[in-house]
Design an enzyme around this catalytic site. Sequence first.
Site, PDB file in Angstrom:
ATOM      1  N   ASP A  25       0.827  -1.200   0.000  1.00 28.16           N
ATOM      2  CA  ASP A  25       0.000   0.000   0.000  1.00 28.16           C
ATOM      3  C   ASP A  25       0.867   1.259   0.000  1.00 28.16           C
ATOM      4  O   ASP A  25       1.921   1.284  -0.621  1.00 28.16           O
ATOM      5  CB  ASP A  25      -0.940  -0.033   1.212  1.00 28.16           C
ATOM      6  CG  ASP A  25      -2.293   0.585   0.924  1.00 28.16           C
ATOM      7  OD1 ASP A  25      -2.357   1.822   0.828  1.00 28.16           O
ATOM      8  OD2 ASP A  25      -3.279  -0.160   0.794  1.00 28.16           O
ATOM      9  N   HIS A 130      -3.922   5.842   3.950  1.00 32.62           N
ATOM     10  CA  HIS A 130      -4.549   4.658   3.359  1.00 32.62           C
ATOM     11  C   HIS A 130      -3.948   3.348   3.866  1.00 32.62           C
ATOM     12  O   HIS A 130      -4.661   2.445   4.314  1.00 32.62           O
ATOM     13  CB  HIS A 130      -4.442   4.734   1.833  1.00 32.62           C
ATOM     14  CG  HIS A 130      -5.323   3.791   1.095  1.00 32.62           C
ATOM     15  ND1 HIS A 130      -4.953   2.496   0.798  1.00 32.62           N
ATOM     16  CD2 HIS A 130      -6.557   3.955   0.579  1.00 32.62           C
ATOM     17  CE1 HIS A 130      -5.927   1.910   0.133  1.00 32.62           C
ATOM     18  NE2 HIS A 130      -6.917   2.772  -0.023  1.00 32.62           N
ATOM     19  N   SER A 340     -11.240  -0.773  -0.923  1.00 29.93           N
ATOM     20  CA  SER A 340      -9.963  -0.804  -0.195  1.00 29.93           C
ATOM     21  C   SER A 340     -10.156  -1.301   1.228  1.00 29.93           C
ATOM     22  O   SER A 340      -9.233  -1.856   1.833  1.00 29.93           O
ATOM     23  CB  SER A 340      -9.332   0.589  -0.158  1.00 29.93           C
ATOM     24  OG  SER A 340      -8.769   0.933  -1.385  1.00 29.93           O
TER      25      SER A 340
END
Length: 443
Positions: A25, A130, A340
């Site tokens: 990521d 994220h 996600s």
Amino acid sequence: MKWISLCVLATIGFQANAATIAVIDSGLDYKHEMIVPNLWTNAGEVEDRRDNDGNGYQDDVHGWNFAEQNGNIIDYSYLGTFSPDCSKYFDIQGKMFLGQATESEIAWLKEKVKDPNFIKEMGKFGNFVHGTHVAGISIRNTKNNVMGIKLIPTEVKPFFDGLARNKAYQADRWSLLEKAFDALAAEQMKMLTDIARFTAYHKADVANGSFGTGFNQAKMITDNAYRIIFFKKPSEEDSNRAAAMFIAAMVKHGQNFVAAAPNTLFVFAAGNDGMSNDQFGTSPANIKADNVITVGATYKNEFFAPFSNYGKKMVDIAAPGMLIHSAIPGNEYLKVSGTSQASPFVANVAAQIKEANPRLKPVEIKKILMGTVDPKGFLADKVATGGIVNTERAVVAAQMTNSMSVTEAISRAKSAVKAPSSFRSERVYPFSVVPMPLTPMFK
């Protein structure tokens, strides 16, 4: 760093039999209070500017930063640099999903998305938080270890700036465009293949990929390349053709990526364009292999998220991916929505399956995940299984495989563990409000 190492040493006994999830990521806050108890640590490496385990990666203590080629899996210099509006955006977006936002909140959000400076800040903020958010979901309520693999830099740079215009004079411009896309795809997947080899070396059981290039994101890349090659703006037909060509190249070269770690199950997010992956495609979600499973998003077990990509052929399973509360850097938390967030939910369960029976191969873990779903009518034409992951049933099936075949274990677990009760929400959120795209590999 000394403090975090001591915390990790204190949890070695806790982690001894746990499965490892590599979170590929945008970075991992390895100091976060939620991450520390489950943080993977390379037993063969110490932070001394040497490659102690001889794997070619110096100081890969908690993972590796492939974006900048070092052991810094997060850039802490971004902490405290973002305005409160970034978190406020996600808070209001969540309310809008459930029809609970006030008129003034909706008006604020609509104005903010018109501000190019805010959009730029949100891009950086999204990338920064994220990876940690995804990692938190992957380890929640488990002994799973989490390894940080930074693929996405916090600020993503353009890729097609260097395409020479003089090449456009060659006779077959579509052929040239296809070669350019193939070269770019091969280069990008080469990095991902290196990542897969890294995770294989460290025996990661599961790798989560909440990143990628959807069809709309591909068009932003390919339209620009088309203009350079053809000296004009593409028609809608040519735009779609070029984007499909690029996605196909990414998926083709992506086979090398997942093949480099055959003992790892790759869990990919389906994408947030609300489009059919069967028809339009997303990479790496459309890679098909025995050690790959692709995940669409739902709101709890109530309805399919309208932003989620879908596909009876290309999307395997669904999982909760709306308003998911998880960690973000700086010991903070945030509710975020997207495939996600659905993908690490499945990665979490996959690691629990592996822990229940370490002998299970990726293809068997995938079979258990897909064979133990709760069928839902609203998923019948959205995902291959027509169902949502059932954590308890999947883990029970995995435990049973210690004494019986996978097929029999799935059958028995389906009888032993009933589906949770659910109801269909009547709330409908505005379709104009969608989550950010998957964390992009490039723009």
